[in-house]
Motif scaffolding. Sequence first.
Motif, PDB file in Angstrom:
ATOM      1  N   ALA A 104       0.931  -1.197   0.010  1.00  0.00           N
ATOM      2  CA  ALA A 104      -0.210  -0.015   0.198  1.00  0.00           C
ATOM      3  C   ALA A 104       0.936   1.316   0.004  1.00  0.00           C
ATOM      4  CB  ALA A 104      -0.777  -0.147   1.398  1.00  0.00           C
ATOM      5  N   GLN A 105       2.113   1.332   0.812  1.00  0.00           N
ATOM      6  CA  GLN A 105       3.088   2.324   0.756  1.00  0.00           C
ATOM      7  C   GLN A 105       3.708   2.494  -0.494  1.00  0.00           C
ATOM      8  OE1 GLN A 105       5.690   1.240   3.855  1.00  0.00           O
ATOM      9  NE2 GLN A 105       4.335   2.026   5.710  1.00  0.00           N
ATOM     10  N   ASN A 106       3.684   1.628  -1.220  1.00  0.00           N
ATOM     11  CA  ASN A 106       4.593   1.668  -2.702  1.00  0.00           C
ATOM     12  C   ASN A 106       4.021   0.552  -3.581  1.00  0.00           C
ATOM     13  OD1 ASN A 106       6.515   1.371  -4.723  1.00  0.00           O
ATOM     14  ND2 ASN A 106       8.275   1.631  -3.628  1.00  0.00           N
ATOM     15  N   PHE A 107       3.194   0.689  -4.482  1.00  0.00           N
ATOM     16  CA  PHE A 107       2.387  -0.035  -5.420  1.00  0.00           C
ATOM     17  C   PHE A 107       3.390  -0.875  -6.092  1.00  0.00           C
ATOM     18  CE2 PHE A 107       2.530   3.510  -7.945  1.00  0.00           C
ATOM     19  CZ  PHE A 107       3.169   3.356  -9.162  1.00  0.00           C
ATOM     20  N   THR A 108       4.725  -0.507  -6.531  1.00  0.00           N
ATOM     21  CA  THR A 108       5.483  -1.183  -7.356  1.00  0.00           C
ATOM     22  C   THR A 108       6.048  -2.609  -6.497  1.00  0.00           C
ATOM     23  OG1 THR A 108       7.394   0.038  -6.597  1.00  0.00           O
ATOM     24  CG2 THR A 108       6.376   0.892  -8.597  1.00  0.00           C
ATOM     25  N   THR A 109       6.161  -2.429  -5.055  1.00  0.00           N
ATOM     26  CA  THR A 109       6.440  -3.560  -4.347  1.00  0.00           C
ATOM     27  C   THR A 109       5.381  -4.655  -4.618  1.00  0.00           C
ATOM     28  OG1 THR A 109       7.410  -2.171  -2.612  1.00  0.00           O
ATOM     29  CG2 THR A 109       6.688  -4.462  -2.159  1.00  0.00           C
ATOM     30  N   ALA A 110       4.117  -4.503  -4.815  1.00  0.00           N
ATOM     31  CA  ALA A 110       3.061  -5.523  -5.126  1.00  0.00           C
ATOM     32  C   ALA A 110       3.462  -5.975  -6.497  1.00  0.00           C
ATOM     33  CB  ALA A 110       1.746  -4.762  -5.360  1.00  0.00           C
ATOM     34  N   PHE A 111       4.198  -5.114  -7.469  1.00  0.00           N
ATOM     35  CA  PHE A 111       4.544  -5.761  -8.861  1.00  0.00           C
ATOM     36  C   PHE A 111       5.679  -6.881  -8.599  1.00  0.00           C
ATOM     37  CE2 PHE A 111       3.275  -1.569 -11.235  1.00  0.00           C
ATOM     38  CZ  PHE A 111       1.840  -1.869 -11.020  1.00  0.00           C
ATOM     39  N   LYS A 112       6.732  -6.282  -7.837  1.00  0.00           N
ATOM     40  CA  LYS A 112       7.633  -7.240  -7.731  1.00  0.00           C
ATOM     41  C   LYS A 112       7.618  -8.370  -6.800  1.00  0.00           C
ATOM     42  CE  LYS A 112      10.815  -3.183  -7.287  1.00  0.00           C
ATOM     43  NZ  LYS A 112      11.574  -2.439  -6.331  1.00  0.00           N
ATOM     44  N   ASN A 113       6.768  -8.356  -5.899  1.00  0.00           N
ATOM     45  CA  ASN A 113       6.009  -9.537  -5.348  1.00  0.00           C
ATOM     46  C   ASN A 113       5.286 -10.751  -5.928  1.00  0.00           C
ATOM     47  OD1 ASN A 113       7.198  -8.599  -2.668  1.00  0.00           O
ATOM     48  ND2 ASN A 113       5.093  -7.791  -2.092  1.00  0.00           N
ATOM     49  N   PHE A 114       4.631 -10.044  -7.140  1.00  0.00           N
ATOM     50  CA  PHE A 114       3.900 -10.961  -8.047  1.00  0.00           C
ATOM     51  C   PHE A 114       4.908 -11.540  -8.683  1.00  0.00           C
ATOM     52  CE2 PHE A 114       1.772 -11.662 -12.157  1.00  0.00           C
ATOM     53  CZ  PHE A 114       0.691 -12.124 -11.776  1.00  0.00           C
ATOM     54  N   PHE A 115       5.928 -11.192  -9.251  1.00  0.00           N
ATOM     55  CA  PHE A 115       6.972 -11.792 -10.199  1.00  0.00           C
ATOM     56  C   PHE A 115       8.044 -12.609  -9.049  1.00  0.00           C
ATOM     57  CE2 PHE A 115       5.324  -8.330 -13.106  1.00  0.00           C
ATOM     58  CZ  PHE A 115       5.096  -9.262 -14.052  1.00  0.00           C
ATOM     59  N   ALA A 116       8.004 -12.281  -8.105  1.00  0.00           N
ATOM     60  CA  ALA A 116       8.629 -13.077  -7.262  1.00  0.00           C
ATOM     61  C   ALA A 116       7.856 -14.298  -7.176  1.00  0.00           C
ATOM     62  CB  ALA A 116       8.939 -12.322  -5.736  1.00  0.00           C
ATOM     63  N   GLU A 117       6.807 -14.695  -7.132  1.00  0.00           N
ATOM     64  CA  GLU A 117       6.108 -15.759  -7.006  1.00  0.00           C
ATOM     65  C   GLU A 117       6.555 -16.682  -8.209  1.00  0.00           C
ATOM     66  OE1 GLU A 117       3.197 -17.888  -4.812  1.00  0.00           O
ATOM     67  OE2 GLU A 117       4.155 -16.090  -4.611  1.00  0.00           O
ATOM     68  N   MET A 118       6.289 -16.259  -9.373  1.00  0.00           N
ATOM     69  CA  MET A 118       6.553 -16.687 -10.754  1.00  0.00           C
ATOM     70  C   MET A 118       7.174 -15.623 -11.561  1.00  0.00           C
ATOM     71  SD  MET A 118       3.976 -19.800 -11.667  1.00  0.00           S
ATOM     72  CE  MET A 118       2.440 -18.520 -12.178  1.00  0.00           C
ATOM     73  N   ASP A 119       7.879 -16.150 -12.586  1.00  0.00           N
ATOM     74  CA  ASP A 119       8.582 -15.184 -13.543  1.00  0.00           C
ATOM     75  C   ASP A 119       7.479 -14.798 -14.570  1.00  0.00           C
ATOM     76  OD1 ASP A 119       9.033 -17.081 -15.972  1.00  0.00           O
ATOM     77  OD2 ASP A 119      10.096 -18.019 -14.507  1.00  0.00           O
TER      78      ASP A 119
END
Length: 230
Positions: A134-149
């Motif tokens: 919520a503080q930094n939406f790009t963190t959600a992007f990174k977490n998504f691709f940390a799950e799968m490429d």
Amino acid sequence: MDNAYLTNPEDKYETPWFLLKGGIFESFRYDTFESFNEKLWQLVVAITSKRKKDDNEKQRLLETIEKIVLMIKGCHYFLHHKKRLNFKEDWIDIKWLPNPYRCLEKYRPREDQKLNHHLAHFREPFTKLTSEEAQNFTTAFKNFFAEMDLSSWMNLLDDWKACIESDESLFDWQVDYAPLKTYEKFLALHEACIIGYHWAEIDYPPPNRHLYEEFFNTSYESYRDASPLE
């Protein structure tokens, strides 16, 4: 390299929209927050059941998959070009620290949790993002691709598409063992994309909006207007 696909923003002020126009904005451009999420749910229901679908329904479901693909590719595009351009911006790259002047919990009003968090004043009812996302939406992007490429996400959605086209379920294909968890991942990514849109539009409602409006008796135009640092 020099080709039609290698483009750059004209200046730093164009960069936010340059990053969003790699697929993020187009993925939900013609939907509301609620309608996009409803289409996601209808898709999950369809691919986990053996109910026969007519051609019109199949077409609608395949269009939803295409929007998800566009959203995922857009988020990858965002991260790739943000890094390539070495683009840093205070509102998404700031390092948040605990407030040393925050009053003790026993003195906080009942509305504290409702008012004092980063998503408190958005119109959209966000529920899937962590506090860090919520503080930094790009963190959600990174977490998504940390799950799968990216390739793995595309392969998974190709299987979803094949299930729709062949009128079979994911349980027949045995490729996605937890479709509800996948659905939750897509919901969270969608929420992060909506926040990214508000960021690019410079209408990100700040968490201190209620203080700004009540104490100064005035409205705000953007996050920057409500910042005590500007």
